[in-house]
Design an enzyme around this catalytic site. Structure first.
Site, PDB file in Angstrom:
ATOM      1  CE  LYS A  14      -3.073   8.882   7.332  1.00 34.59           C
ATOM      2  NZ  LYS A  14      -2.297   7.706   6.919  1.00 34.59           N
TER       3      LYS A  14
ATOM      4  CB  SER B  19       4.432  -2.289   9.172  1.00 33.71           C
ATOM      5  OG  SER B  19       3.223  -1.549   9.055  1.00 33.71           O
TER       6      SER B  19
END
Length: 338
Positions: free
Chosen positions: A194, A13
């Site tokens: 993260k 993606s």
């Protein structure tokens, strides 16, 4: 900037979205992957249905399964492959390169076993004779939004500011903008870690907790990411920028984030193996949790959220119990950085 020839390695993606950005800027873009059916689809139908159901790519974007053809005579190479295969692909590139190129990567993770950042892997595997200083492309960016040309701001980080500025010009246009940084350690550490916090934030949602809890895990997550990053040599200011708090916000609050969705499913009681199978995409936060936990243990860095996620994923602890256990941790000052 004059037209550049760019090989984008990894037609997932994000690789596909970045390929489109580069194509929009008038560059010659070559996508490389090893799934024959996917490459044929990109070349014949100009779609990548596995990731984008309703997007048609420009016919000028060409896809290859032959790596040598893909990187032949290019000006730069962008790695957007999963962390676990970055070293393997870098070795293959190193064996084929015949001239010096700018090497970039836009993946987010830490290598299991070695604990190395991806730029370090690329430096080790590709001779300096054939590459620039590595440029890291990272920041708050969902491929689903970039592919429809939604406004996106991210970071180009390199020890060589000249290389970072080259990449800044390569990508930037009216909807996609890059800022330069020389703190490669901070940008890569923030981008990798993260994902762990995003898993935790998703788990809170799956467990039914509200916005207060989600805000808490994001801010305290940023604190422990910064603690580890500084210990590794990062500039603490980096974590207040696009690749730090920016990326944490976008990944820790959105259903577009595969790490958030994985955490949400864990919170709802689904098994990890089922989550990974159903998602059909790499969930970097899962493997990064183990690496970050091991680094924190080795360096004696306090990372309670990472530890809670680690115990839930790798030791079978109940995710809700692991989160609630943090509420009884020793009282601390908000500004403790150790």
């Amino acid at each position: 900037m004059t037209k550049q020839k760019i090989a984008v390695l990894g037609p997932g993606s994000w690789g596909t979205a970045l390929a489109q950005v580069l194509n929009d800027n008038g560059h010659e873009v070559r996508l490389w992957g090893n799934v024959v059916e996917q490459i044929e689809e990109i070349n014949t139908s100009h779609t990548n249905q596995r990731y984008f159901k309703d997007i048609t790519l420009d016919s000028k974007i060409k896809a290859y399964t032959n790596l040598e053809e893909a990187i032949n005579n290019v000006d730069s190479i962008l790695f957007v492959v999963p962390t676990k295969v970055t070293r393997l692909v870098a070795k293959q590139v190193a064996n084929l390169l015949k001239h010096k190129v700018v090497i970039m990567h836009a993946s987010k993770g830490l290598e299991p076993g070695t604990h190395e950042r991806l730029s370090t892997i690329l430096e080790e595997e590709i001779s300096e004779q054939y590459r620039s200083d590595i440029v890291v492309v990272s920041g708050p960016s969902h491929a689903e939004e970039a592919i429809v040309r939604d406004i996106t701001l991210i970071t180009a980080a390199s020890k060589d500011i000249g290389a970072a500025k080259y990449v800044q010009k390569l990508f930037s246009n009216h909807y996609f903008r890059l800022y330069t940084n020389t703190d490669v350690v901070g940008v890569e550490t923030a981008g990798a870690l993260k994902n762990i916090i995003a898993v935790g934030a998703g788990a809170l949602h799956g467990l039914g907790y509200g916005d207060n809890a989600k805000a808490a895990i994001i801010t305290r997550g940023l604190a422990e990411i910064t603690r580890l990053g500084v210990q590794l040599g990062a500039d603490p200011l980096t974590f207040s920028g696009l690749s730090g708090v920016g990326d944490l916000i976008v990944t820790g609050t959105s259903v577009h984030s595969r790490n958030w969705r994985a955490g949400d499913a864990l919170g709802r009681g689904e098994k990890l193996e089922d989550i990974e199978k159903n998602m059909g995409m790499v969930i970097e936060g899962i493997s990064t949790t183990k690496v970050a936990y091991e680094i924190a243990q080795n360096l004696n860095v306090y990372m309670p959220i990472t530890e809670a996620i680690y115990k839930s994923i790798y030791e079978g602890a109940n995710i809700k119990d692991s989160i609630l256990d943090m509420m009884s941790n020793e009282f601390r000052s908000e500004n403790e950085w150790h």
